[in-house]
Design an enzyme around this catalytic site. Sequence first.
Site, PDB file in Angstrom:
ATOM      1  N   ASP A  78     -88.271  31.496  48.557  1.00  0.00           N
ATOM      2  CA  ASP A  78     -88.115  32.600  47.609  1.00  0.00           C
ATOM      3  C   ASP A  78     -88.055  32.129  46.172  1.00  0.00           C
ATOM      4  OD1 ASP A  78     -85.633  31.404  48.232  1.00  0.00           O
ATOM      5  OD2 ASP A  78     -84.532  33.145  47.487  1.00  0.00           O
ATOM      6  N   GLU A 145     -82.958  31.378  49.581  1.00  0.00           N
ATOM      7  CA  GLU A 145     -82.020  30.418  48.986  1.00  0.00           C
ATOM      8  C   GLU A 145     -81.357  30.967  47.739  1.00  0.00           C
ATOM      9  OE1 GLU A 145     -81.010  27.085  46.125  1.00  0.00           O
ATOM     10  OE2 GLU A 145     -82.473  28.715  45.944  1.00  0.00           O
TER      11      GLU A 145
END
Length: 486
Positions: A78, A145
């Site tokens: 991400d 994350e």
Amino acid sequence: MSELAKLSPQPLWDIFAKICSIPHPSYHEEALATHIIEWSKQKGFHVERDQVGNILIRKPASKGYENRKAVVLQAHLDMVPQKNNDTIHDFTKDPIRPYVNGEWVTADGTTLGADNGIGMASALAVLADETVEHGPLEVLLTMTEETGMDGAFGLQPNWLQADILINTDSEEEGEIYMGCAGGVDFTATFDLSREALPQDYTTFTIALKGLKGGHSGGDVHLGLGNANKLLARFIAGHADDLSLKVLEFGGGTVRNAIPRESHAIVAIPAQRVGELKALVASYEYILKNELAVVEPTVVILLEETKTQLKPLTDDCQKRFIGFLNAAPNGVIRMSDVAVGVVETSLNEGVVTMTEDKAEIIFLVRSLIDSGKNYVVNMLTSISELAKAKYRAEGSYPGWQPDANSPVMHLVSETYQKLFGKTPKVMVIHAGLECGLFKKPYPEMDMVSIGPTIRGAHSPDERVHIASVGEYWKLLTAVLKAIPVKE
């Protein structure tokens, strides 16, 4: 994308361009995950996913390297979605638009996603480039994350086969990271009470803009302005003088980015409008003086506004604005052990308000658990004084430095041989997933490296082109130098 195709090394830049073309903000990584899985299958690699969505790709050793220790290259899928106020962009649908700007690659009005897209691209490029020599290789791409390390939290033991993990989420070429801060989210919630607006009041929007923003860990020591704190400071300082009433307050979008913009809708008696305008102009001058070096473009805009919102009651406003103004923010303490590194900090990252609720979200970071606990206790005390509900959640551990790490020494020695200079071995005041990986894989030897990235978590994010080449040389040389498995 054609500009990136001309950059070296390839295929790293070509893969990064493809990553940019597929939307992948936190919680919206599936399209990118699907592309990477199909890409891996087409190239004949073994690929699988775990119960939380992490992707694991395996590639056999190069010929003659079968007896080396196995390595896992790790990145997260991400990116942080931040854009300039005048940029029209839907991070869940629109591609990132990267372009070359001198020595850097940046994006058009948004975060670039070099954090951690360049690291991800480098791991996939190692898989794709048959000229890279390496032992048994794994690539681990983790989920979400940036908003809570969900993938790292969900990583199960006995899934990875590697002996060594190379994290690719660092942001400074020439620095090798062997430890990082842990963190915890703290949220304070206010139940709001409102009342009718007196008839002689005029309503305005105050917008504080023009701040740089940045990474709430990596940039916290720079003294950058926090829009939420700066706007709350003004309101707290003049609410009584102006008989000012707050109708709305909001700023920031993610807890791990220093908020660049904040706004409030306020109402004052009609006869005090001139005073408000003069105080806003005076406060802007004060901020431009105080923050002249780090925030030269800060600006405060004042615009008369029509709204159906009712103002907060006096007691509710005093508790809410008092909390925003009094809450600690930024560096709390520097480390005694890692000289020049922040030990403990926090970021008043996001303030949102509805008709009956207001929520303030902080991200607390520290190299030591007691530092996290200290700040959480401070926020708890302030919440109780302000009669706010509160919760601390999503705590994740730091990565304890290991000065005897074999892979850290190998990376350091390899860097010195390649570039003729000694790298800095560092502890970073940001959240790397290595601390969480240590729980299911306590014996795994870990290190973190990466190219130079500036302005991560802000629309000013950019990656230094030459440093990507140096990082690639280091990464591939380290893979070639991994020792034999005993």
